[in-house]
Design a protein around this motif. Structure first.
Motif, PDB file in Angstrom:
ATOM      1  N   ASP A   1      26.186  46.779  33.570  1.00 19.73           N
ATOM      2  CA  ASP A   1      26.269  45.844  32.444  1.00 19.73           C
ATOM      3  C   ASP A   1      26.182  46.615  31.131  1.00 19.73           C
ATOM      4  N   PHE A   2      26.302  45.879  30.030  1.00 25.38           N
ATOM      5  CA  PHE A   2      26.266  46.501  28.714  1.00 25.38           C
ATOM      6  C   PHE A   2      25.199  45.856  27.850  1.00 25.38           C
ATOM      7  N   ALA A   3      24.568  46.649  27.003  1.00 23.18           N
ATOM      8  CA  ALA A   3      23.582  46.159  26.035  1.00 23.18           C
ATOM      9  C   ALA A   3      24.126  46.452  24.641  1.00 23.18           C
ATOM     10  N   ILE A   4      23.891  45.510  23.729  1.00 20.27           N
ATOM     11  CA  ILE A   4      24.412  45.635  22.373  1.00 20.27           C
ATOM     12  C   ILE A   4      23.287  45.464  21.364  1.00 20.27           C
ATOM     13  N   ILE A   5      23.240  46.364  20.391  1.00 12.77           N
ATOM     14  CA  ILE A   5      22.377  46.192  19.227  1.00 12.77           C
ATOM     15  C   ILE A   5      23.272  45.690  18.110  1.00 12.77           C
ATOM     16  N   GLY A   6      22.956  44.526  17.592  1.00 13.84           N
ATOM     17  CA  GLY A   6      23.762  43.950  16.529  1.00 13.84           C
ATOM     18  C   GLY A   6      22.940  42.977  15.711  1.00 13.84           C
TER      19      GLY A   6
END
Length: 85
Positions: free
Chosen positions: A39-44
């Motif tokens: 999976d992917f993790a995003i900082i935004g």
């Protein structure tokens, strides 16, 4: 169903680090990471309250999900690292 994300680890960054994308401090900027489960993790920037009312009719989010915004440049620079499958 929500996975227990605490069981996963960040395996790599996708795209360039903030310092190469023009971050003044090189520390706090949008970022994308691949996790050990694929999976992917995003900082935004958290934008759920602003964007939730504008989701298309066929889109929905669970109470534990948030809408996060990243800038175009961050995603374009990560494109080369996103697997096709």
């Amino acid at each position: 169903m929500r996975d227990d994300v605490s069981a996963f680890r960040i395996t790599r960054r996708l795209g360039d680090p903030p310092s190469l994308r023009g971050s003044a401090t090189g520390e706090t900027c949008p970022d994308l990471f691949e996790l050990s489960n694929g999976d992917f993790a995003i900082i935004g920037t958290e934008a759920t309250a602003d964007l939730d009312p504008h989701l298309p009719p066929d889109a929905a989010r669970a109470d534990y999900e948030r809408i996060v915004v990243i800038d175009r440049d961050t995603l374009i620079r990560a494109k080369r690292d996103i697997p096709d499958a």
